[in-house]
Enzyme design. Structure first.
Site, PDB file in Angstrom:
ATOM      1  N   TYR A  97       0.868  -1.183   0.000  1.00  0.00           N
ATOM      2  CA  TYR A  97       0.000   0.000   0.000  1.00  0.00           C
ATOM      3  C   TYR A  97       0.897   1.223   0.000  1.00  0.00           C
ATOM      4  O   TYR A  97       1.873   1.298   0.754  1.00  0.00           O
ATOM      5  CB  TYR A  97      -0.882  -0.002   1.255  1.00  0.00           C
ATOM      6  CG  TYR A  97      -1.747   1.242   1.364  1.00  0.00           C
ATOM      7  CD1 TYR A  97      -3.065   1.231   0.918  1.00  0.00           C
ATOM      8  CD2 TYR A  97      -1.242   2.423   1.906  1.00  0.00           C
ATOM      9  CE1 TYR A  97      -3.858   2.369   1.002  1.00  0.00           C
ATOM     10  CE2 TYR A  97      -2.029   3.565   1.987  1.00  0.00           C
ATOM     11  CZ  TYR A  97      -3.337   3.530   1.536  1.00  0.00           C
ATOM     12  OH  TYR A  97      -4.116   4.659   1.620  1.00  0.00           O
ATOM     13  N   GLU A 101      -3.419   7.473  -4.171  1.00  0.00           N
ATOM     14  CA  GLU A 101      -3.318   6.196  -3.468  1.00  0.00           C
ATOM     15  C   GLU A 101      -3.104   5.059  -4.457  1.00  0.00           C
ATOM     16  O   GLU A 101      -3.792   4.984  -5.471  1.00  0.00           O
ATOM     17  CB  GLU A 101      -4.612   5.951  -2.674  1.00  0.00           C
ATOM     18  CG  GLU A 101      -4.582   4.683  -1.842  1.00  0.00           C
ATOM     19  CD  GLU A 101      -5.931   4.376  -1.205  1.00  0.00           C
ATOM     20  OE1 GLU A 101      -6.074   4.508   0.011  1.00  0.00           O
ATOM     21  OE2 GLU A 101      -6.854   4.006  -1.958  1.00  0.00           O
TER      22      GLU A 101
END
Ligand code: GDP
Ligand code: MN
Length: 370
Positions: free
Chosen positions: A100, A187
């Site tokens: 992530y 993101e």
């Protein structure tokens, strides 16, 4: 403004962040055609919401025929209230590891913050704190190489030297893109390691609306859900949320306060509609219909009559409830101009209205739980 994944990925590409090969399709035939060049493919719904994987919005195909079929199933489908009008067809990656990586604005520290984790692929909110690395970035010095090395070491992941190099380059490019494009959020979840390469398998990009004047080259994206589009056509200020209590209030301040108080008592608003000042009964009727489309468990109408008169509101409510069968409880709070008259109208139809906002809100939350 939020961007679709395919747009986010094309921005990433411009900034040198590797993304999978692929293209956008608007028809099953196009999806099949793209797959011919890719071999096996991932077919991804392009909607402005996360969690597509869990919601069935991501499919895999090993042939052009399968890709066409997958696209046919996805196109036109609704995912979390958003209609799928395009799919992104991409090479299927051999994922070894999902990471992530994100940069967003930390409003308390007033600086960009980088967030990284070795637990990619799931909602970052669900990842335990100890697996998350957070670094505030000083905009004057930027993303310095030693900060990137710190991130890598704190992640505690056994990167191969070459993978680590790629990861560090992506962190640096992501920050460049974030600053250059006035982003609020960039993101990558998951950022994957596949066949030794680090690749952005997903892209979530939000650009600061206040920076539009200097980001004129960026495209404009319509962010509305299916119901929000209908509301806009009717000239109603409607916003969709994810809970089960439909809210109608008048005025932006009143609407926000209503959402807050429901949340305070543990309720979850499904949507809200700002009936504005002087909404007539016809508009109110349409408004209630829209609220019901989201299939809430309760409707909460919270009106403070100023210019809007309580008797008009009461008439509109009784009219709508008289015309259509509404099978869920309706909680009303009504005070202000012509309040007495408004109450009499409701009582004549064996409806009642609360005086106090917090009592009404508590009731709405209680009924939604039943
Ligand atoms: P989201 O659920 O809306 O965030 O959509 P994602 O783009 O993150 O896709 C969801 C999940 O699909 C990812 O976490 C991956 O596990 C999987 N996925 C996406 N692309 C690929 C791919 O190319 N290969 C494989 N094997 N899995 C993929
Ligand atoms: Mn994702």
């Amino acid at each position: 403004m939020k961007y679709f994944e395919y747009m986010g990925k094309s921005l990433f590409k411009e900034y040198g962040i590797p993304v999978p090969d692929g293209a956008v399709a608007e028809t099953p035939d196009e999806a099949a055609e793209i797959t011919k060049k890719l071999g096996s493919a991932v077919i991804k719904s392009q909607v402005l919401t996360g969690g597509r994987g869990k919601a069935g919005g991501v499919k895999f195909a090993d042939s052009p025929e399968e890709a066409g079929k997958a696209a046919e199933e996805l196109l036109g489908q609704e995912i979390k209230g958003y209609k799928v009008e395009r799919v992104l067809v991409e090479e299927k990656l051999n994922i070894e590891k999902e990471l992530y990586l994100a940069i967003t604005i930390d409003s308390t520290k007033k600086s960009p913050v980088l967030i990284a984790s070795t637990k990619g692929g799931m909602d970052i909110e669900e990842v335990p704190e100890e697996y998350i690395v957070k670094k505030n970035i000083d905009v004057l010095t930027g993303m310095e190489p030693f900060v990137i090395r710190e991130i890598v070491s704190e992640l505690g992941f056994d990167f191969k030297a070459e993978t680590s190099k790629q990861f560090m380059k992506i962190v640096s490019k992501l920050y460049q893109a974030f600053r250059a494009l006035d982003a609020e959020l960039m993101e990558i979840n998951p950022l994957v390691i596949a066949d030794g390469q680090v690749i952005a398998a997903d892209a979530k990009v939000t650009i600061d609306d206040c920076a539009r004047y200097r980001q004129k080259d960026l495209p404009y994206v319509e962010e509305k859900t299916v119901i929000e589009k209908k509301a806009a056509e009717l000239g109603l200020a409607y916003v969709e949320l994810e809970g089960d209590i439909a809210v109608m209030a008048n005025g932006a301040g009143m609407s926000m306060a209503t959402l807050d108080i429901l949340q305070y008592y543990g309720g979850k608003p499904a949507n809200f509609l700002d009936a504005g000042g002087g909404a007539g009964s016809e508009t109110m009727a349409r408004a209630i219909e829209l609220l019901l489309e989201k299939k809430p468990r309760v409707i909460f109408i919270n009106i403070f009559g100023g210019i809007t008169r309580c008797d008009d509101v009461a008439n509109a409510i009784t009219q709508v409830l008289g015309q259509q069968k509404i099978e869920i409880p309706v909680v009303i709070r009504l005070v202000g101009t012509n309040e007495e008259e408004g109450r009499r109208i409701l009582e004549a139809q064996s409806l009642s209205a609360y005086n106090l906002m917090h009592e009404a809100a508590q009731k709405a939350v209680e009924l939604a739980r039943k």
